[in-house]
Motif scaffolding. Structure first.
Motif, PDB file in Angstrom:
ATOM      1  N   ALA A 131       0.807  -1.214   0.000  1.00  0.00           N
ATOM      2  CA  ALA A 131       0.000   0.000   0.000  1.00  0.00           C
ATOM      3  C   ALA A 131       0.841   1.265   0.000  1.00  0.00           C
ATOM      4  N   ALA A 132       2.134   1.159   0.318  1.00  0.00           N
ATOM      5  CA  ALA A 132       2.980   2.361   0.396  1.00  0.00           C
ATOM      6  C   ALA A 132       4.428   1.963   0.216  1.00  0.00           C
ATOM      7  N   ASP A 133       5.282   2.991   0.109  1.00  0.00           N
ATOM      8  CA  ASP A 133       6.715   2.748  -0.013  1.00  0.00           C
ATOM      9  C   ASP A 133       7.261   2.161   1.290  1.00  0.00           C
ATOM     10  N   LEU A 134       8.476   1.599   1.172  1.00  0.00           N
ATOM     11  CA  LEU A 134       9.183   1.071   2.339  1.00  0.00           C
ATOM     12  C   LEU A 134      10.572   1.689   2.365  1.00  0.00           C
ATOM     13  N   VAL A 135      10.958   2.210   3.520  1.00  0.00           N
ATOM     14  CA  VAL A 135      12.306   2.738   3.704  1.00  0.00           C
ATOM     15  C   VAL A 135      13.134   1.672   4.401  1.00  0.00           C
ATOM     16  N   VAL A 136      14.228   1.259   3.761  1.00  0.00           N
ATOM     17  CA  VAL A 136      15.176   0.314   4.362  1.00  0.00           C
ATOM     18  C   VAL A 136      16.374   1.122   4.829  1.00  0.00           C
ATOM     19  N   ALA A 137      16.641   1.086   6.138  1.00  0.00           N
ATOM     20  CA  ALA A 137      17.708   1.904   6.724  1.00  0.00           C
ATOM     21  C   ALA A 137      18.753   1.005   7.356  1.00  0.00           C
ATOM     22  N   GLY A 185      23.348   1.249   8.439  1.00  0.00           N
ATOM     23  CA  GLY A 185      24.682   1.793   8.211  1.00  0.00           C
ATOM     24  C   GLY A 185      24.699   3.256   7.885  1.00  0.00           C
ATOM     25  N   GLY A 186      23.720   3.999   8.359  1.00  0.00           N
ATOM     26  CA  GLY A 186      23.674   5.418   8.092  1.00  0.00           C
ATOM     27  C   GLY A 186      23.115   5.771   6.725  1.00  0.00           C
ATOM     28  N   ARG A 187      22.600   4.783   5.980  1.00  0.00           N
ATOM     29  CA  ARG A 187      22.049   5.058   4.658  1.00  0.00           C
ATOM     30  C   ARG A 187      20.596   4.598   4.615  1.00  0.00           C
ATOM     31  N   GLU A 188      19.843   5.165   3.672  1.00  0.00           N
ATOM     32  CA  GLU A 188      18.445   4.800   3.509  1.00  0.00           C
ATOM     33  C   GLU A 188      18.161   4.555   2.028  1.00  0.00           C
ATOM     34  N   ALA A 189      17.403   3.493   1.768  1.00  0.00           N
ATOM     35  CA  ALA A 189      16.964   3.174   0.409  1.00  0.00           C
ATOM     36  C   ALA A 189      15.445   3.085   0.421  1.00  0.00           C
ATOM     37  N   VAL A 190      14.800   3.783  -0.504  1.00  0.00           N
ATOM     38  CA  VAL A 190      13.344   3.794  -0.582  1.00  0.00           C
ATOM     39  C   VAL A 190      12.916   2.803  -1.660  1.00  0.00           C
ATOM     40  N   LEU A 191      12.102   1.822  -1.255  1.00  0.00           N
ATOM     41  CA  LEU A 191      11.593   0.818  -2.178  1.00  0.00           C
ATOM     42  C   LEU A 191      10.117   1.078  -2.429  1.00  0.00           C
ATOM     43  N   THR A 192       9.758   1.266  -3.678  1.00  0.00           N
ATOM     44  CA  THR A 192       8.356   1.445  -4.044  1.00  0.00           C
ATOM     45  C   THR A 192       7.653   0.084  -3.984  1.00  0.00           C
ATOM     46  N   VAL A 233      49.111  -3.992  -1.563  1.00  0.00           N
ATOM     47  CA  VAL A 233      48.065  -3.000  -1.307  1.00  0.00           C
ATOM     48  C   VAL A 233      47.088  -3.643  -0.327  1.00  0.00           C
ATOM     49  N   PRO A 234      46.902  -3.056   0.869  1.00  0.00           N
ATOM     50  CA  PRO A 234      46.119  -3.725   1.915  1.00  0.00           C
ATOM     51  C   PRO A 234      44.675  -3.987   1.502  1.00  0.00           C
ATOM     52  N   SER A 235      44.104  -5.012   2.106  1.00  0.00           N
ATOM     53  CA  SER A 235      42.693  -5.343   1.905  1.00  0.00           C
ATOM     54  C   SER A 235      41.822  -4.353   2.677  1.00  0.00           C
ATOM     55  N   VAL A 236      40.558  -4.288   2.294  1.00  0.00           N
ATOM     56  CA  VAL A 236      39.602  -3.389   2.935  1.00  0.00           C
ATOM     57  C   VAL A 236      38.345  -4.201   3.255  1.00  0.00           C
ATOM     58  N   ASP A 237      37.938  -4.158   4.531  1.00  0.00           N
ATOM     59  CA  ASP A 237      36.686  -4.817   4.911  1.00  0.00           C
ATOM     60  C   ASP A 237      35.510  -4.085   4.296  1.00  0.00           C
ATOM     61  N   GLY A 238      34.447  -4.827   4.013  1.00  0.00           N
ATOM     62  CA  GLY A 238      33.245  -4.224   3.461  1.00  0.00           C
ATOM     63  C   GLY A 238      32.096  -4.278   4.442  1.00  0.00           C
ATOM     64  N   THR A 239      30.985  -3.736   4.044  1.00  0.00           N
ATOM     65  CA  THR A 239      29.752  -3.842   4.825  1.00  0.00           C
ATOM     66  C   THR A 239      28.718  -4.521   3.944  1.00  0.00           C
ATOM     67  N   ASP A 240      27.956  -5.411   4.558  1.00  0.00           N
ATOM     68  CA  ASP A 240      27.077  -6.263   3.782  1.00  0.00           C
ATOM     69  C   ASP A 240      25.751  -6.428   4.515  1.00  0.00           C
ATOM     70  N   VAL A 241      24.711  -6.675   3.752  1.00  0.00           N
ATOM     71  CA  VAL A 241      23.393  -6.971   4.307  1.00  0.00           C
ATOM     72  C   VAL A 241      23.194  -8.477   4.252  1.00  0.00           C
ATOM     73  N   PRO A 255       5.394   6.079   4.276  1.00  0.00           N
ATOM     74  CA  PRO A 255       6.246   4.900   4.085  1.00  0.00           C
ATOM     75  C   PRO A 255       6.507   4.186   5.402  1.00  0.00           C
ATOM     76  N   ARG A 256       6.563   2.864   5.312  1.00  0.00           N
ATOM     77  CA  ARG A 256       6.992   2.073   6.468  1.00  0.00           C
ATOM     78  C   ARG A 256       8.521   2.089   6.543  1.00  0.00           C
ATOM     79  N   ARG A 257       9.070   1.625   7.646  1.00  0.00           N
ATOM     80  CA  ARG A 257      10.517   1.695   7.848  1.00  0.00           C
ATOM     81  C   ARG A 257      11.029   0.364   8.398  1.00  0.00           C
ATOM     82  N   ALA A 258      12.091  -0.154   7.770  1.00  0.00           N
ATOM     83  CA  ALA A 258      12.725  -1.396   8.210  1.00  0.00           C
ATOM     84  C   ALA A 258      14.183  -1.099   8.530  1.00  0.00           C
ATOM     85  N   GLU A 259      14.543  -1.301   9.776  1.00  0.00           N
ATOM     86  CA  GLU A 259      15.934  -1.116  10.197  1.00  0.00           C
ATOM     87  C   GLU A 259      16.653  -2.460  10.061  1.00  0.00           C
TER      88      GLU A 259
END
Length: 640
Positions: free
Chosen positions: A248-254, A256-263, A319-327, A360-364
């Motif tokens: 019925a509405a958009d969903l905000v997925v939040a 790591g300090g970022r937000e993505a809006v899913l229709t 060249v050193p490796s870099v850790d990532g962030t993942d869902v 919009p609903r919100r999912a952390e």
């Protein structure tokens, strides 16, 4: 004095008097004797008649009356073999349509126990019924059967698969339809009505077959209904209570300090309503949701970066490796379904007029650290600290050939071999085809230069082989060209063919080996980096077993002219001395080069002169035709 003597009383022998006990005793004794005679006679009859099957007895249609045990077994051999081979007809009833099939007795653990059947028919007739059967005549008897329960269940599996009709579970999926007049796409819940399925009652079927076999008529076996978890009313309620509110509405997925809006249209492919533990639940596909989040915000995740080697001024550095962030997809799916099924903070009354779209609903969702496949420490421990060898060859003016080498070298460049790992040039570069960007360029095929896709990659193979040679690595497989090519060192070169010729070596250095390959100017260079173990030099013998070329005339339309070069043999020796001193090691290769024939495109002038008739000569009608040319040898695989 008189003495008294007591005498026994005189017996009464009057004719009219009886003494019962004595006469009863005699009667019982007589009766017992009679019973004994009768029992003995019965036992004798039971034993006498029991050694053979009752007259008139049949088993599986075979007359076994009057036969002893061995005779019964012989008489049953043929009919038992027939029923073992005859498929058993089966009819499955219940839960819908009737299914008719057959079951193989031998494959299903059903058998006739012939010795047990013979023993049962020829044993002593102790029971009056059995004795009467001998006297009055026998009847059709069912044989003694032997059933293997596990094999019977396994034999019923094909029938179970044929009978099985899975239940249709009630569900709701979401269909995205184009919006009208520039409106956003519409998401429509589409229900699936539940329907009962069917399954074979395997235990009941096994019991029925074991009881009936061997039977000629179809054996009735049961099927059972398989009920879905949800009723139609459950699905209808799920559409209104779960499906429609979810989109019925958009969903905000939040996270790591970022937000993505899913229709709703972006959410729909990941959502469904299904039966979970007998209840309708909204479920989500975490991997599909993750892709939707990254499509809305590509920076929502930060992929890890492996440690890598960078070469600057011929010196490798890490060249050193870099850790990532993942869902985590599972955590994302749980957070989204919780957000989409949570009751609204304040629900408007049912009679309220329609207002603006719901907020919009919100999912952390928590982000987890994504570890690189190769860490800085792991790469540093491989010991890639210096250049251990390098080799350069000059390119030709053929631009298509050079492009082939550039494509193949890019596949080799940056290869990291761990200790003990093998390298295959064919596996690394892959097949050389037009679809992968390769051009047609000269290759050697059956001693001749012809054009084929990937021509020139043998120069990369040769340059790589020399880098391996001077690095002191373990050479596993290589093959020199069939004739000598002057731009390569004698005896230290390697051709390549996708179908049959490879260039393979093993990293036996005890450390990592990093390979660079590339073109600079008109030169191709391959270098090896690691920890230097050997000082390597090459020794070459003089040429021997010289072979002279010949001239070949070729009238084919695709002929390519070719200059002549002599053939010869040569031996190359790799001399390896441990860095810091020690006993040297020597390894030799002897290469046989064929003579490179001179190819002239056109007919042989001598043949033309012989074929031209003299002005004064006329052909003789008896002249024999010239012998045909010998058949060419089978073509060798092309080598670029």
């Amino acid at each position: 004095m008189h003495e008294r003597v007591d005498r026994p009383a005189e017996q009464d022998t009057a004719p009219g008097r009886r003494h019962g006990p004595r006469r009863r005793t005699r009667a019982l004794v007589g009766l017992g004797a009679g019973v004994a005679v009768l029992a003995g006679g019965y036992a004798a009859a039971a034993l006498a008649l029991g050694g053979q099957a009752p007259r008139g007895t049949t088993v599986l249609g075979a007359d076994v009356g009057g036969l002893d045990r061995a005779g019964v077994e012989r008489a049953l051999a043929a009919p038992v073999a027939a029923v073992r081979a005859q498929p058993l007809p089966v009819r499955v009833t219940g839960a819908g349509e009737v299914v008719e099939a057959t079951v193989d007795p031998a494959a299903s653990g059903l058998d006739v126990d012939v010795p047990a059947t013979a023993r049962a028919l020829t044993g002593p007739a102790w029971h009056p019924r059995d004795l009467w059967r001998h006297v009055a005549g026998g009847r059709a008897e069912r044989p003694v059967t032997d059933v293997d329960p596990a094999a019977l269940r396994a034999g019923l599996q094909p029938l179970a698969e044929r009978v099985e009709r899975p239940a249709v579970e009630g569900a709701v999926v979401f269909e995205v339809r184009p919006g009208a007049a520039g409106a956003p796409p519409a998401v429509v819940p589409v229900p699936t009505e539940p329907a009962a399925g069917r399954a074979l009652d395997t235990a009941g079927a096994a019991e029925a077959l074991a009881a009936a076999w061997p039977a000629a008529q179809p054996v009735q076996v049961p099927a059972r209904a398989v009920e879905p978890q949800l009723e139609p009313a459950d699905v209808s309620a799920a559409v209104e209570e779960l499906a429609r509110p979810a989109v019925a509405a958009d969903l905000v997925v939040a996270g790591g300090g970022r937000e993505a809006v899913l229709t709703p249209a972006a959410l729909a492919p990941a959502l469904a309503v299904r039966a979970v533990d007998g209840e309708a639940r909204l479920v989500a596909d975490g991997a599909v949701l993750e892709a939707a989040v990254l499509a809305a915000d590509p920076a929502f995740e930060a992929p890890p970066q492996d440690a890598r080697i960078e070469v600057v001024d011929a010196r490798p550095r890490v060249v050193p490796s870099v850790d990532g962030t993942d869902v985590e997809p599972a955590a994302l799916a749980a957070a989204v379904t919780d957000a989409l099924t949570a009751p609204p903070a304040s629900a408007p009354p049912a009679s309220a007029p329609a207002g603006p779209a719901p907020a919009p609903r919100r999912a952390e969702v928590p982000l987890v650290a994504g570890a690189p496949a190769l860490s800085t420490r792991e790469l540093e421990e491989l010991g890639v600290v210096e250049q251990v060898s390098t080799f350069t060859t000059n390119l030709t003016a053929d631009r298509g050939r050079t492009e082939n080498i550039r494509i193949a070298a890019a596949a080799v460049d940056g290869t990291l071999l761990r200790p003990g790992e093998e390298f295959s040039l064919n596996d690394t570069v892959g097949q050389r085809t037009a679809a992968r960007g390769y051009n047609r360029a000269p290759v050697i095929s059956n001693g001749r230069l012809v054009d084929d896709y990937g021509g020139g990659v043998s120069q990369l193979s040769t340059t790589l082989f020399n880098a391996v040679f001077f690095a002191g690595l373990d050479e596993i497989e290589h093959k020199p060209h069939s004739f000598y090519i002057s731009r390569y060192p004698e005896g230290r070169e390697a051709t390549i063919d996708w179908r049959s010729i490879d260039n393979r070596f093993r990293n036996d250095s005890g450390h990592g080996v990093f390979i660079t390959a590339g073109i600079s100017g008109n030169q191709l260079t391959v270098s090896m980096y690691g920890t230097k173990r050997w000082d390597v030099r090459a020794e070459k013998s003089p040429r021997f077993n010289a072979r002279a070329p010949r001239t070949v005339y070729d009238t084919d339309s695709d002929c390519s002219p070719q200059s002549a070069n002599p053939g010869f043999d040569v031996t190359v020796t790799r001399v390896m001395t441990p860095v810091g001193g020690g006993a040297e090691q020597r390894e030799s290769w002897t290469t046989r080069y064929n003579a490179q024939n001179r190819v002239v495109c056109g007919p042989d002038p001598a043949t033309v002169r012989r074929a031209s008739p003299s002005p004064s000569a006329s052909p003789s009608p008896s002249a024999s035709p010239a012998p045909s040319a010998p058949a060419p040898a089978p073509a060798a695989p092309p080598a670029g």
